[in-house]
Design a protein around this motif. Structure first.
Motif, PDB file in Angstrom:
ATOM      1  N   UNK A  13       0.861  -1.273   0.164  1.00  0.00           N
ATOM      2  CA  UNK A  13       0.069   0.018   0.111  1.00  0.00           C
ATOM      3  C   UNK A  13       0.963   1.165   0.104  1.00  0.00           C
ATOM      4  N   UNK A  15       1.401   5.011   1.298  1.00  0.00           N
ATOM      5  CA  UNK A  15       1.118   5.853   2.374  1.00  0.00           C
ATOM      6  C   UNK A  15       1.669   7.336   2.432  1.00  0.00           C
ATOM      7  N   UNK A  16       0.699   8.321   2.556  1.00  0.00           N
ATOM      8  CA  UNK A  16       1.237   9.705   2.323  1.00  0.00           C
ATOM      9  C   UNK A  16       1.708  10.226   3.701  1.00  0.00           C
ATOM     10  N   UNK A  17       2.758   9.272   4.229  1.00  0.00           N
ATOM     11  CA  UNK A  17       3.367   9.779   5.566  1.00  0.00           C
ATOM     12  C   UNK A  17       4.861   9.316   5.448  1.00  0.00           C
ATOM     13  N   UNK A  21       7.150   7.782  10.423  1.00  0.00           N
ATOM     14  CA  UNK A  21       5.817   7.718  11.105  1.00  0.00           C
ATOM     15  C   UNK A  21       5.201   6.369  10.698  1.00  0.00           C
ATOM     16  N   UNK A  25       3.479   3.645  13.710  1.00  0.00           N
ATOM     17  CA  UNK A  25       2.222   3.214  13.743  1.00  0.00           C
ATOM     18  C   UNK A  25       2.188   1.641  13.518  1.00  0.00           C
ATOM     19  N   UNK A  35      -4.800  -1.101  14.537  1.00  0.00           N
ATOM     20  CA  UNK A  35      -4.971  -1.458  13.292  1.00  0.00           C
ATOM     21  C   UNK A  35      -4.968  -2.727  12.945  1.00  0.00           C
TER      22      UNK A  35
ATOM     23  N   UNK B 102      -3.520   0.913   8.745  1.00  0.00           N
ATOM     24  CA  UNK B 102      -2.246   1.695   9.029  1.00  0.00           C
ATOM     25  C   UNK B 102      -1.947   2.778   8.217  1.00  0.00           C
ATOM     26  N   UNK B 103      -2.411   2.823   7.118  1.00  0.00           N
ATOM     27  CA  UNK B 103      -2.146   4.329   6.141  1.00  0.00           C
ATOM     28  C   UNK B 103      -3.214   5.044   6.798  1.00  0.00           C
ATOM     29  N   UNK B 104      -4.422   4.865   7.357  1.00  0.00           N
ATOM     30  CA  UNK B 104      -5.306   5.987   8.007  1.00  0.00           C
ATOM     31  C   UNK B 104      -4.599   6.230   9.072  1.00  0.00           C
ATOM     32  N   UNK B 105      -4.151   5.627  10.123  1.00  0.00           N
ATOM     33  CA  UNK B 105      -3.569   6.142  11.175  1.00  0.00           C
ATOM     34  C   UNK B 105      -2.180   7.032  10.969  1.00  0.00           C
ATOM     35  N   UNK B 106      -1.400   6.541   9.987  1.00  0.00           N
ATOM     36  CA  UNK B 106      -0.066   7.059   9.663  1.00  0.00           C
ATOM     37  C   UNK B 106      -0.538   8.516   8.637  1.00  0.00           C
ATOM     38  N   UNK B 107      -1.684   8.641   8.319  1.00  0.00           N
ATOM     39  CA  UNK B 107      -1.815   9.887   7.503  1.00  0.00           C
ATOM     40  C   UNK B 107      -2.881  10.769   8.406  1.00  0.00           C
ATOM     41  N   UNK B 108      -3.111  10.620   9.588  1.00  0.00           N
ATOM     42  CA  UNK B 108      -3.957  11.288  10.236  1.00  0.00           C
ATOM     43  C   UNK B 108      -3.166  12.736  10.823  1.00  0.00           C
ATOM     44  N   UNK B 111      -1.812  13.873  14.531  1.00  0.00           N
ATOM     45  CA  UNK B 111      -0.663  13.051  15.185  1.00  0.00           C
ATOM     46  C   UNK B 111       0.519  13.240  14.156  1.00  0.00           C
ATOM     47  N   UNK B 112       0.660  13.817  13.188  1.00  0.00           N
ATOM     48  CA  UNK B 112       1.771  13.854  12.255  1.00  0.00           C
ATOM     49  C   UNK B 112       2.795  14.706  12.978  1.00  0.00           C
TER      50      UNK B 112
END
Lengths: 158, 117
Positions: A13, A15-17, A21, A25, A35, B102-108, B111-112
């Motif tokens: 996937x 991920x925009x982070x 970070x 997670x 998760x 994981x994507x949703x949590x990391x992109x919140x 919390x960035x």
């Protein structure tokens, strides 16, 4: 689509982070608790994580706890553990468990997160666990082992 | 789902881990049913090797053999295959759900880390 052998599952996937970070997670107990049970409606208790090779990694997603064993920790790029999902409650060992490997790769400002679960061929899946698979699925996934076989399986009555 | 005989049905994944056995199973599926002789004519392995592979597939409940004259004719038994395929699909679907979480949590955004764009 890559051809998957029955021994492994690969998923990825974007991920925009940043990688750091995503690593947090992935490996911090309070995040893992959130998760991990996502496919069952989300939200579990924080997991027990002893983040080092050989450390305990206890995951409970509602079906029962999986006392898993961490194999490798290479922040922020690679994390792997073994778990015995076919045998709830059992400690993961070489012959009852699969290996789960996460690889994080920087992709611009974001991260590619890839998970590989492998070692299914060495498992003896007990008969009473197979019905867990009873959900219908539209994913081609593993059925793509070979084209002819996939066609054959698709033609079967549900 | 048909109940299969006891013993060996857990061997599905091990049986399918071998690429030649997958090709053989594929070929049997295409033929409807086939003998080792027929399969050996189209696959790059000896009839003897085919017989061994068919024995493993049979033990795993993936094919069933019946005697036809001097040879065994094998047909695919779909039940175990379908069950195993669904099991793997289900495992894969769970990973998709977890990766999305994981994507949703990391992109919140809350919390960035500040300063990271």
């Amino acid at each position: 689509m890559s051809i998957q052998t029955p021994d492994r599952i690969e998923r990825e996937i974007g991920i925009a982070a940043p990688v750091e970070r995503v690593w947090d997670v992935l490996t911090r107990p309070e995040h893992i608790g959130r998760w991990f049970g996502e496919d069952l409606g989300g939200g579990g208790a924080p997991a027990e994580v002893d983040l080092r090779p050989g450390g305990a990694f206890v995951i409970d997603h509602g079906f029962g706890a999986y006392p898993s064993r961490i194999v490798s920790v290479e922040p922020p790029r690679y994390f792997s553990y073994r778990w015995a999902t076919a045998f709830p409650g059992q400690e993961a060992s070489e012959d009852n468990s699969t290996l789960v490997e996460f690889t994080l790769t920087a992709d611009g400002d974001g991260t590619r997160l890839r998970v590989v679960e492998s070692g299914f061929a060495a498992l003896d899946i007990p008969e009473d666990r197979i019905p867990y698979a009873g959900y219908e699925s539209h994913s081609q996934g593993w059925v793509d082992v070979t084209a002819g076989l996939a066609t054959y399986v698709e033609k079967l009555p549900a | 789902m048909t109940q299969t005989r006891t013993g060996g049905e857990e061997d599905v994944f091990a049986a399918l881990a071998d690429p030649m056995r997958r090709r053989i199973l594929d070929a049997v599926a295409e033929h409807g049913d086939a003998t080792a002789t027929v399969l050996a004519a189209e696959l790059p392995v000896s009839r003897q090797a085919i017989v061994k592979h068919l024995t493993v597939l049979d033990r795993a409940g993936l094919v069933a053999g019946r005697r036809a004259g001097r040879e065994m004719r094998y047909a695919v038994r779909p039940e175990r295959l379908v069950a195993a395929a669904r099991w793997m699909d289900r495992v894969a679907a769970r990973w998709d759900a977890r990766l999305s979480a994981i994507k949703r949590l990391a992109e919140e955004p809350a919390s960035r880390d500040p300063g990271v764009t």
